[in-house]
Enzyme design. Sequence first.
Site, PDB file in Angstrom:
ATOM      1  N   MET A  13       0.817  -1.208   0.000  1.00  0.00           N
ATOM      2  CA  MET A  13       0.000   0.000   0.000  1.00  0.00           C
ATOM      3  C   MET A  13       0.855   1.264   0.000  1.00  0.00           C
ATOM      4  SD  MET A  13      -2.971  -1.155   2.697  1.00  0.00           S
ATOM      5  CE  MET A  13      -3.933   0.353   2.458  1.00  0.00           C
ATOM      6  N   HIS A  14       0.188   2.401  -0.217  1.00  0.00           N
ATOM      7  CA  HIS A  14       0.724   3.750   0.030  1.00  0.00           C
ATOM      8  C   HIS A  14       1.737   4.251  -0.994  1.00  0.00           C
ATOM      9  CE1 HIS A  14      -1.173   2.964   3.848  1.00  0.00           C
ATOM     10  NE2 HIS A  14      -0.219   2.170   4.268  1.00  0.00           N
TER      11      HIS A  14
ATOM     12  N   ASP B 291      -2.627  -5.048   0.417  1.00  0.00           N
ATOM     13  CA  ASP B 291      -2.094  -6.348   0.816  1.00  0.00           C
ATOM     14  C   ASP B 291      -2.782  -6.920   2.048  1.00  0.00           C
ATOM     15  OD1 ASP B 291      -0.960  -4.386   2.427  1.00  0.00           O
ATOM     16  OD2 ASP B 291       1.112  -4.976   2.033  1.00  0.00           O
TER      17      ASP B 291
END
Length: 478
Positions: free
Chosen positions: A77-78, A233
């Site tokens: 992520m991110h 995830d």
Amino acid sequence: MYIGLDLGTSGLKALVMDDAQNVLGEATAELSVARPHSGWSEQDPADWIAACEAVFDALKGKVDLSAVRGIGLSGQMHGATLLDASDRVLRPCILWNDTRSAEEAAALDAEPAFRALTGNIVFPGFTAPKLAWVRNNEPETFAKVAKVLLPKDYLRLWLTGEHVAEMSDAAGTAWLDTGARDWSDELLAATDLGREHMPRLVEGSEVSGTLRDALASRWGLPAGVVVAGGGGDNAASGVGVGVVKAGEAFVSLGTSGVLFAASDAYQPDAATAVHTFCHALPGTWHQMGVILAAADALNWYARLVDRPASALTDGLGALRAPGRTLFLPYLGGERTPHNDAAVRGHFLHLDHASDRDALTRAVLEGVTFAIRDSFMALSATGTRIERLIAVGGGSRSDYWVQAIATALGLPVELPEAGDFGGAFGAARLGMMAATGAGVEIATAPPIARIVDPEIELAGDFAEAHLRYRAAYEALKGQ
């Protein structure tokens, strides 16, 4: 058949499952991380495409893919993947564990709208402060940004030609109104961006596009294979292990460490540093505590002593009370509960008795205490955990799992052999998108055994955790 793709930090994993959810084949391709400066962490998105090609080549050699109906995506992520108007990548992707934007994160977090709308602290690892950093430090690049994609969604663009994200991953950008499950124009404007810079949003179990004909032909897939929204995830792993209802939780011992609890309602408490995100399924959310170095901390130590991590943990024997030596696993800062990008790891109270096994136990205990910190933070929000499943590479260590069970005072369930993580969850989401199936297919995996807490050691772990917290308080800011 259905394919799940999980774009992790250290590699991309793919698996194929049939209609009965039996895994027919798996493949992995390794990825590396560039760290050009302290606190930086980057990857070249071209490497993700090369890894995806490699796993499809491997799957084609193992399984006839002509019956595939759906593909699901999961991923780290991110990450900030910046594209120009021609979908060219403008710079290396800034990853989830990059902490360079600490000042920008603090500035955004000081604006009340961010916590009010996202339900979360603006952490340096989130996407929005990274764009603020690029704006402040690489203005020529920022001026060319036409689209911002999360890592797995860059894979989706390559697979389908579509700019699409889904709710669970988008919730980690700090631009999503997490309760409303939509981009916030107000939050985007705070980083000089607009809705036009964002991908279209779908739910994780919805169709986001179809596989491009050229790629389908290349690997022997039929025309019209749908690609599901997928999940970040951890949300995808939640679907993979059947953690989709309130009271259910899992602890993941991967590169990072995660304590993830499903929720039927949106109930944020940003001040705890607990993450409150959309789940990958419609109308559901999840809360999680995140520590930045779990198995990553063990692997770091294994490299120092030039031994495989598994060799270090296999010889530890039965769980014992923590020793005086402490390890703080903050190798690249920490999220829950500290939100501290500057803190770094420490070994404390070393002496002549501190041999390799003692330090290995200290590393495992340090990560365990960080997970206990997250458990306490989740409890403070009112989140209940009635069932806990362990996943990730670190869960293969009996010593570690026993330590976690004892520190949390909860039995920990270990699934039977097999991968029920992000790739499996992504395949389930691909199945949902292709068939219209719902949450009923996201069942818990068969459990091989349950690890109970060592009640007689509970007090020792609680006392050591207090020393661990005191050590952090003494060292932070140094």
